[in-house]
Design a protein around this motif. Structure first.
Motif, mmCIF file in Angstrom:
data_model
loop_
_atom_site.group_PDB
_atom_site.id
_atom_site.type_symbol
_atom_site.label_atom_id
_atom_site.label_comp_id
_atom_site.label_asym_id
_atom_site.label_seq_id
_atom_site.Cartn_x
_atom_site.Cartn_y
_atom_site.Cartn_z
ATOM 1 N N MET A 90 1.887 -7.491 -1.523
ATOM 2 C CA MET A 90 0.530 -8.003 -1.337
ATOM 3 C C MET A 90 0.000 -7.720 0.071
ATOM 4 S SD MET A 90 -0.500 -9.098 -4.233
ATOM 5 C CE MET A 90 -2.022 -9.876 -3.703
ATOM 6 N N VAL A 91 0.861 -7.830 1.076
ATOM 7 C CA VAL A 91 0.434 -7.512 2.439
ATOM 8 C C VAL A 91 0.130 -6.022 2.558
ATOM 9 C CG1 VAL A 91 1.158 -7.394 4.863
ATOM 10 C CG2 VAL A 91 1.580 -9.461 3.531
ATOM 11 N N GLN A 92 0.978 -5.187 1.974
ATOM 12 C CA GLN A 92 0.734 -3.741 1.982
ATOM 13 C C GLN A 92 -0.586 -3.411 1.294
ATOM 14 O OE1 GLN A 92 4.215 -2.064 0.117
ATOM 15 N NE2 GLN A 92 5.579 -2.764 1.740
ATOM 16 N N PHE A 93 -0.866 -4.115 0.205
ATOM 17 C CA PHE A 93 -2.117 -3.890 -0.522
ATOM 18 C C PHE A 93 -3.313 -4.261 0.351
ATOM 19 C CE2 PHE A 93 -5.586 -5.479 -3.154
ATOM 20 C CZ PHE A 93 -5.822 -4.378 -3.969
ATOM 21 N N MET A 94 -3.249 -5.407 1.005
ATOM 22 C CA MET A 94 -4.345 -5.823 1.872
ATOM 23 C C MET A 94 -4.543 -4.839 3.024
ATOM 24 S SD MET A 94 -5.655 -8.634 0.592
ATOM 25 C CE MET A 94 -6.561 -9.445 1.909
ATOM 26 N N ASP A 95 -3.457 -4.333 3.571
ATOM 27 C CA ASP A 95 -3.545 -3.400 4.688
ATOM 28 C C ASP A 95 -4.093 -2.038 4.267
ATOM 29 O OD1 ASP A 95 -2.612 -5.288 6.433
ATOM 30 O OD2 ASP A 95 -0.547 -4.561 6.456
ATOM 31 N N ALA A 96 -3.978 -1.719 2.987
ATOM 32 C CA ALA A 96 -4.469 -0.436 2.493
ATOM 33 C C ALA A 96 -5.914 -0.505 1.996
ATOM 34 C CB ALA A 96 -3.565 0.073 1.368
ATOM 35 N N HIS A 97 -6.451 -1.726 1.873
ATOM 36 C CA HIS A 97 -7.805 -1.898 1.341
ATOM 37 C C HIS A 97 -8.569 -2.865 2.256
ATOM 38 C CE1 HIS A 97 -5.292 -0.693 -2.099
ATOM 39 N NE2 HIS A 97 -6.372 -0.056 -2.518
ATOM 40 N N PHE A 98 -9.225 -2.298 3.255
ATOM 41 C CA PHE A 98 -9.846 -3.106 4.300
ATOM 42 C C PHE A 98 -11.105 -3.819 3.837
ATOM 43 C CE2 PHE A 98 -7.391 0.150 6.592
ATOM 44 C CZ PHE A 98 -6.607 -0.668 7.381
ATOM 45 N N ASP A 99 -11.600 -3.463 2.650
ATOM 46 C CA ASP A 99 -12.788 -4.145 2.133
ATOM 47 C C ASP A 99 -12.434 -5.343 1.260
ATOM 48 O OD1 ASP A 99 -11.694 -2.550 0.155
ATOM 49 O OD2 ASP A 99 -13.631 -1.917 -0.673
ATOM 50 N N VAL A 100 -11.143 -5.603 1.089
ATOM 51 C CA VAL A 100 -10.696 -6.747 0.287
ATOM 52 C C VAL A 100 -10.583 -7.977 1.179
ATOM 53 C CG1 VAL A 100 -8.835 -7.702 -1.130
ATOM 54 C CG2 VAL A 100 -9.488 -5.299 -1.373
ATOM 55 N N GLY A 101 -11.351 -8.997 0.842
ATOM 56 C CA GLY A 101 -11.307 -10.226 1.623
ATOM 57 C C GLY A 101 -10.205 -11.171 1.178
ATOM 58 N N ALA A 102 -9.921 -11.173 -0.135
ATOM 59 C CA ALA A 102 -8.873 -12.044 -0.681
ATOM 60 C C ALA A 102 -8.280 -11.393 -1.912
ATOM 61 C CB ALA A 102 -9.441 -13.417 -1.032
ATOM 62 N N ALA A 103 -7.017 -11.678 -2.156
ATOM 63 C CA ALA A 103 -6.345 -11.108 -3.318
ATOM 64 C C ALA A 103 -5.330 -12.092 -3.869
ATOM 65 C CB ALA A 103 -5.644 -9.789 -2.952
#
Length: 288
Positions: A100-113
């Motif tokens: 999940m952290v890797q996903f957030m770091d790869a998608h800078f337009d995602v505010g929450a997941a």
């Protein structure tokens, strides 16, 4: 610090200890910290948690301040680039947090997941994949039309299970049992709304995050286990009341301005009747 994990505890030391142990056992490749905020538990939760995990930060409240305020206490002092709201009655799988952290770091337009949240019986906790509770969506859900037409975007806009649940996709709102939020997002829109005591704060946060232009994403490639508290046993009236009060607060805050007096009156009357029915049902269960 990559991730700050915030867990609120209230008289559930065994569950909370198991939750934390599942995080520690995962042997994560990220830098993380764990905060537990205890809401004035009447047992010895604080002592148990401090003894079991001297490396975590425990905040001991003298009164039950609610879920929103308790989370905010930790969020205000945490250091992570991302913050994870995590329920005490969850078990985190080995690859979940790293992914999940890797996903957030790869998608800078995602505010929450959020990830896939599974219940003990193997079914999906539907609260982890929701549309916003507009009057229309709530009406179709309460009337059973969402169950009758599960593949309909119109009638099943409450849980949106017509979407491909095996693929990553955008969604309206997640569940506070597992929600990872980017620091830039909550610094922009603010913390959890403390008017919500223990329900609705996650939906409200997602609404504000999305309204600010950030994406909300459901990632089913990883999961957690949720020992959800919903059961047939009697619930204290406080819980029943706060659940329905959250409905009222959310509609008044975000939707009331978009509808006329008649629609708003119908919504508020419906919430009141639903509260009355839930209270009666709860009392009857007590007598069994």
């Amino acid at each position: 610090m990559d991730l700050s994990i915030v867990i609120v505890n209230y008289n559930t030391p065994k569950l909370t200890i198991d939750c934390i142990q599942s995080i520690l056992s995962a042997k994560l490749n990220i830098q993380y910290e764990i905060y537990v905020v205890d809401n004035a538990s009447s047992d010895n939760s604080v002592e148990q948690l401090k003894d079991a995990f001297p490396q975590i930060t425990v905040i001991a409240n003298k009164q039950n301040v609610g879920f929103s305020k308790a989370n905010n206490q930790a969020i205000k002092i945490c250091k992570g680039r991302h913050v994870l709201l995590l329920n005490s009655d969850t078990i985190v799988h080995e690859d979940t947090l790293d992914t999940m952290v890797q996903f957030m770091d790869a998608h800078f337009d995602v505010g929450a997941a959020g990830c896939e949240v599974n219940l003990v019986d193997g079914s999906l906790d539907k609260a982890c994949h929701r549309g916003f509770p507009t009057p229309e969506a709530s009406f179709y859900y309460m009337m059973g039309l969402s169950r009758k037409y599960p593949d309909s975007p119109k009638f099943n806009s409450y849980h949106k299970s017509y979407m491909n649940m095996q693929e990553i996709h955008d969604i309206d709102c997640l569940v506070g049992a597992f929600m990872i939020v980017r620091r830039e997002a909550f610094e922009q829109i603010g913390l959890l709304d403390e008017d919500f005591f223990m329900y609705g704060e996650d939906i409200d946060w997602c609404y504000r995050i999305k309204e600010a232009g950030w994406r909300i994403v459901y990632n089913p490639l990883v999961s957690i286990l949720h020992y959800k508290g919903a059961s047939s046993r009697r619930k204290p009236f406080k819980i029943v009341y706060e659940f329905h009060r959250a409905m009222y607060l959310f509609h008044k805050k975000h939707f009331a301005k978009n509808y006329n007096f008649l629609v708003n009156s119908i919504v508020y009357t419906g919430i009141t009747l639903k509260l009355a029915l839930a209270t009666i049902t709860n009392v009857l269960k007590q007598g069994r």
